[in-house]
Design a protein around this motif. Structure first.
Motif, PDB file in Angstrom:
ATOM      1  N   CYS A  28       0.832  -1.045   0.289  1.00  0.00           N
ATOM      2  CA  CYS A  28      -0.105   0.177  -0.102  1.00  0.00           C
ATOM      3  C   CYS A  28       1.178   1.455  -0.227  1.00  0.00           C
ATOM      4  O   CYS A  28       0.631   2.489  -0.589  1.00  0.00           O
ATOM      5  CB  CYS A  28      -0.727   0.205   0.791  1.00  0.00           C
ATOM      6  N   ASN A  29       1.435   1.288   0.922  1.00  0.00           N
ATOM      7  CA  ASN A  29       3.064   3.070   1.027  1.00  0.00           C
ATOM      8  C   ASN A  29       3.363   2.991  -0.023  1.00  0.00           C
ATOM      9  O   ASN A  29       3.637   4.376  -0.535  1.00  0.00           O
ATOM     10  CB  ASN A  29       3.842   2.138   2.572  1.00  0.00           C
TER      11      ASN A  29
ATOM     12  N   GLN B  95      -1.908   5.086  -6.808  1.00  0.00           N
ATOM     13  CA  GLN B  95      -0.817   6.619  -6.893  1.00  0.00           C
ATOM     14  C   GLN B  95      -1.968   6.715  -8.198  1.00  0.00           C
ATOM     15  O   GLN B  95      -1.347   7.426  -8.878  1.00  0.00           O
ATOM     16  CB  GLN B  95      -0.192   5.446  -7.929  1.00  0.00           C
TER      17      GLN B  95
ATOM     18  N   PRO C  75     -14.304  15.185   2.988  1.00  0.00           N
ATOM     19  CA  PRO C  75     -13.921  14.001   3.564  1.00  0.00           C
ATOM     20  C   PRO C  75     -14.285  13.118   3.522  1.00  0.00           C
ATOM     21  O   PRO C  75     -15.922  13.467   2.970  1.00  0.00           O
ATOM     22  CB  PRO C  75     -14.147  14.441   5.503  1.00  0.00           C
ATOM     23  N   LEU C  76     -14.663  11.792   3.684  1.00  0.00           N
ATOM     24  CA  LEU C  76     -15.409  10.505   3.784  1.00  0.00           C
ATOM     25  C   LEU C  76     -16.677  11.062   4.723  1.00  0.00           C
ATOM     26  O   LEU C  76     -15.821  11.496   5.812  1.00  0.00           O
ATOM     27  CB  LEU C  76     -14.488   9.999   3.640  1.00  0.00           C
TER      28      LEU C  76
ATOM     29  N   LYS D 250     -15.414   5.328   7.059  1.00  0.00           N
ATOM     30  CA  LYS D 250     -14.823   5.048   7.956  1.00  0.00           C
ATOM     31  C   LYS D 250     -14.652   4.243   9.270  1.00  0.00           C
ATOM     32  O   LYS D 250     -13.740   4.007   9.729  1.00  0.00           O
ATOM     33  CB  LYS D 250     -14.103   6.706   8.274  1.00  0.00           C
TER      34      LYS D 250
ATOM     35  N   ARG E 260     -15.390  -1.495   7.339  1.00  0.00           N
ATOM     36  CA  ARG E 260     -14.304  -1.801   6.675  1.00  0.00           C
ATOM     37  C   ARG E 260     -14.216  -2.956   6.341  1.00  0.00           C
ATOM     38  O   ARG E 260     -14.488  -3.662   5.232  1.00  0.00           O
ATOM     39  CB  ARG E 260     -13.054  -0.905   6.783  1.00  0.00           C
TER      40      ARG E 260
ATOM     41  N   LYS F  36     -11.942  12.451  -0.945  1.00  0.00           N
ATOM     42  CA  LYS F  36     -10.102  13.015  -0.918  1.00  0.00           C
ATOM     43  C   LYS F  36      -9.712  11.815  -2.535  1.00  0.00           C
ATOM     44  O   LYS F  36     -10.681  10.474  -2.305  1.00  0.00           O
ATOM     45  CB  LYS F  36      -9.349  12.426  -0.317  1.00  0.00           C
TER      46      LYS F  36
ATOM     47  N   ARG G 294      -7.453   8.800  -2.431  1.00  0.00           N
ATOM     48  CA  ARG G 294      -7.363   8.053  -2.319  1.00  0.00           C
ATOM     49  C   ARG G 294      -8.254   7.462  -1.073  1.00  0.00           C
ATOM     50  O   ARG G 294      -7.716   6.663  -0.558  1.00  0.00           O
ATOM     51  CB  ARG G 294      -5.955   7.929  -1.779  1.00  0.00           C
ATOM     52  N   ALA G 295      -9.525   8.240  -1.475  1.00  0.00           N
ATOM     53  CA  ALA G 295     -10.649   7.441  -0.407  1.00  0.00           C
ATOM     54  C   ALA G 295     -11.046   5.403  -0.864  1.00  0.00           C
ATOM     55  O   ALA G 295     -11.119   5.117   0.240  1.00  0.00           O
ATOM     56  CB  ALA G 295     -11.811   7.995  -1.240  1.00  0.00           C
TER      57      ALA G 295
ATOM     58  N   CYS H  63      -8.398   3.919  -0.380  1.00  0.00           N
ATOM     59  CA  CYS H  63      -7.632   2.717   0.216  1.00  0.00           C
ATOM     60  C   CYS H  63      -8.186   2.237   1.516  1.00  0.00           C
ATOM     61  O   CYS H  63      -8.333   1.622   2.273  1.00  0.00           O
ATOM     62  CB  CYS H  63      -5.938   4.029   0.619  1.00  0.00           C
ATOM     63  N   VAL H  64      -9.166   3.603   2.026  1.00  0.00           N
ATOM     64  CA  VAL H  64      -9.887   3.310   3.030  1.00  0.00           C
ATOM     65  C   VAL H  64     -10.743   2.079   3.197  1.00  0.00           C
ATOM     66  O   VAL H  64     -10.707   1.626   3.927  1.00  0.00           O
ATOM     67  CB  VAL H  64     -10.825   4.298   3.626  1.00  0.00           C
TER      68      VAL H  64
END
Lengths: 195, 63
Positions: free
Chosen positions: A52-53, A60, A76-77, A82, A87, A168, A170-171, A173-174
């Protein structure tokens, strides 16, 4: 201070290429398994989320579209997305859909059903995709898996792009199932007692 | 004047690493793939990480 660009900062090109190749030959969809196994192996062996990092081409791509191309509204989501239950719930839903896809592949493998040359978007909409496959090129189940797997990849990219635009960059990713899964593996590996 | 520092809510951090990439001071690391951690001595409180965080897990606090 400008950060040095590393080779892995260009992996978004592969992610974009993957999506494009699926329009020409669906069998390229098999390459997507790399995005499944590499993060899992890294988290199991190394106990970190460096996929991920550093290496996630999709992340990307989203930050490129959202930040550089300014396509993101940068809001903001909503809190419920979140939350942990969303998740983990999305991970569970994703896994169920994944196993249904595997089962459909098995049905074609066993001869119980025929190859469907279609890509299913958002688990609902069947889009004819026969332009990306010449019947008889490979054993039907291999093609069926490719259609099924590409459906998953395209659907998740679509969801990611929608949330990239409204929230955002990379939302995704959440609630990314791979991210949730690797984080859970890392947690289990580190032990719950430790800070 | 108290300095602003990034504070990370470990419970909602998804360890995606967006903050690492934007931090100009390399003051953030991902702890064992579980959550992001700041080094208070390096953090200059610029807020770039908070802006980039998709989970809104970072707040700037005065301490």
């Amino acid at each position: 201070m400008k950060k040095k660009f590393m080779w892995y900062d260009y992996l978004w090109i592969l992610s974009a290429l993957y999506l494009i190749l699926g329009f020409f030959n669906i069998l390229f969809a098999w390459l997507g398994l790399l995005c499944f196994f590499i993060p899992l192996i890294i988290s199991i062996v190394r106990g970190n989320k460096s996929y991920c990092n550093k290496y996630c081409g999709r992340g990307q791509l989203f930050s490129l579209l959202g930040n550089k191309c300014k396509l993101s509204m940068n809001k903001p989501l909503p809190n419920f997305i979140k939350s942990k239950w969303f998740r983990y719930g999305f991970l569970a839903f994703f896994m169920i859909m994944f196993f249904i896809m595997i089962f459909n592949t098995y049905l074609v493998f066993s001869g119980a059903s025929d190859l469907k040359e279609a890509v299913t978007l958002l688990w609902t909409f069947k889009v004819p995709w026969d332009f990306a496959y010449t019947a008889g090129t490979v054993t039907p189940w291999i093609a069926q898996f490719a259609f099924g797997f590409y459906s998953i990849m395209l659907t998740s990219t679509l969801l990611g792009i929608i949330t990239m635009i409204f929230f955002k960059p990379r939302a995704w990713c959440v609630y990314c199932p791979m991210g949730t899964m690797t984080q859970l593996i890392c947690k289990a590996k580190a032990g719950t007692s430790k800070e | 004047m108290p300095k602003r520092k990034a504070f990370i809510n470990k419970n909602i951090c998804v360890a995606c690493g967006c903050c690492l990439k934007v931090c100009p001071k390399n003051a953030i690391e991902i702890f064992k793939g579980i959550y992001a951690q700041t080094h208070d001595d390096k953090c200059v409180g610029c807020g770039l990480c908070a802006k980039s965080c998709p989970a809104d897990a970072i707040e700037l606090t005065k301490n």
